[in-house]
Design a protein around this motif. Sequence first.
Motif, PDB file in Angstrom:
ATOM      1  N   ARG A  84       0.844  -1.201   0.000  1.00 16.75           N
ATOM      2  CA  ARG A  84       0.000   0.000   0.000  1.00 16.75           C
ATOM      3  C   ARG A  84       0.882   1.255   0.000  1.00 16.75           C
ATOM      4  N   ARG A  85       1.906   1.266   0.858  1.00 17.14           N
ATOM      5  CA  ARG A  85       2.817   2.417   0.916  1.00 17.14           C
ATOM      6  C   ARG A  85       3.621   2.562  -0.375  1.00 17.14           C
ATOM      7  N   ARG A  86       4.046   1.446  -0.906  1.00 17.15           N
ATOM      8  CA  ARG A  86       4.857   1.500  -2.128  1.00 17.15           C
ATOM      9  C   ARG A  86       4.055   2.059  -3.297  1.00 17.15           C
ATOM     10  N   TRP A  87       2.821   1.583  -3.446  1.00 13.55           N
ATOM     11  CA  TRP A  87       1.995   2.085  -4.542  1.00 13.55           C
ATOM     12  C   TRP A  87       1.630   3.545  -4.331  1.00 13.55           C
ATOM     13  N   ALA A  88       1.381   3.959  -3.089  1.00  8.35           N
ATOM     14  CA  ALA A  88       1.069   5.360  -2.802  1.00  8.35           C
ATOM     15  C   ALA A  88       2.274   6.235  -3.144  1.00  8.35           C
ATOM     16  N   GLU A  89       3.468   5.745  -2.834  1.00 11.14           N
ATOM     17  CA  GLU A  89       4.688   6.492  -3.159  1.00 11.14           C
ATOM     18  C   GLU A  89       4.859   6.622  -4.676  1.00 11.14           C
ATOM     19  N   GLN A  90       4.572   5.560  -5.401  1.00 19.06           N
ATOM     20  CA  GLN A  90       4.688   5.618  -6.867  1.00 19.06           C
ATOM     21  C   GLN A  90       3.650   6.554  -7.467  1.00 19.06           C
ATOM     22  N   ASP A  91       2.449   6.567  -6.898  1.00 25.52           N
ATOM     23  CA  ASP A  91       1.409   7.466  -7.403  1.00 25.52           C
ATOM     24  C   ASP A  91       1.745   8.922  -7.094  1.00 25.52           C
ATOM     25  N   ALA A  92       2.397   9.153  -5.958  1.00 28.18           N
ATOM     26  CA  ALA A  92       2.743  10.526  -5.576  1.00 28.18           C
ATOM     27  C   ALA A  92       3.867  11.088  -6.436  1.00 28.18           C
ATOM     28  N   ALA A  95       7.100  10.553 -11.875  1.00 26.68           N
ATOM     29  CA  ALA A  95       8.296  10.781 -12.686  1.00 26.68           C
ATOM     30  C   ALA A  95       9.394   9.763 -12.367  1.00 26.68           C
ATOM     31  N   ALA A  96       9.245   9.042 -11.270  1.00 23.83           N
ATOM     32  CA  ALA A  96      10.276   8.087 -10.868  1.00 23.83           C
ATOM     33  C   ALA A  96      10.189   6.776 -11.652  1.00 23.83           C
ATOM     34  N   ARG A  97       9.164   6.600 -12.447  1.00 24.71           N
ATOM     35  CA  ARG A  97       9.036   5.354 -13.210  1.00 24.71           C
ATOM     36  C   ARG A  97       8.940   5.669 -14.702  1.00 24.71           C
ATOM     37  N   CYS A  98       9.116   4.646 -15.495  1.00 22.70           N
ATOM     38  CA  CYS A  98       9.162   4.869 -16.937  1.00 22.70           C
ATOM     39  C   CYS A  98       7.776   4.951 -17.564  1.00 22.70           C
ATOM     40  N   CYS A  99       6.787   4.278 -16.997  1.00 24.02           N
ATOM     41  CA  CYS A  99       5.468   4.216 -17.658  1.00 24.02           C
ATOM     42  C   CYS A  99       4.365   4.706 -16.762  1.00 24.02           C
TER      43      CYS A  99
END
Length: 99
Positions: A84-92, A95-99
């Motif tokens: 849950r925390r990891r996905w929230a961090e990615q959504d926030a 720009a940190a991911r490619c897609c």
Amino acid sequence: MTTADLPGAAGRGAARPGAGAVGRVPRPATAALRRVPAALGRGLRAVRWYVTTVMGDHDYARYAAHRRRVHPDAPVVSEKEFWRRRWAEQDADPAARCC
């Protein structure tokens, strides 16, 4: 004149008896066939490791081992909370991911 008549030809194998492939019994390929299942298994394990690593299947186990090793007093969150925390961090921070 043949190659066998040339000086030093016998030393090169031109006129030696049994130097050709005539009468040679081919070795069976059973030894090579015995190695195929082991090689196939290694290949499949490598593909499985690669896919699970890219997909992040081992991330929680790696996180929990790190927390227990480096921060032994700190609590380790559950796997559900970790994701849950990891996905929230990615959504926030998309720009940190490619897609």
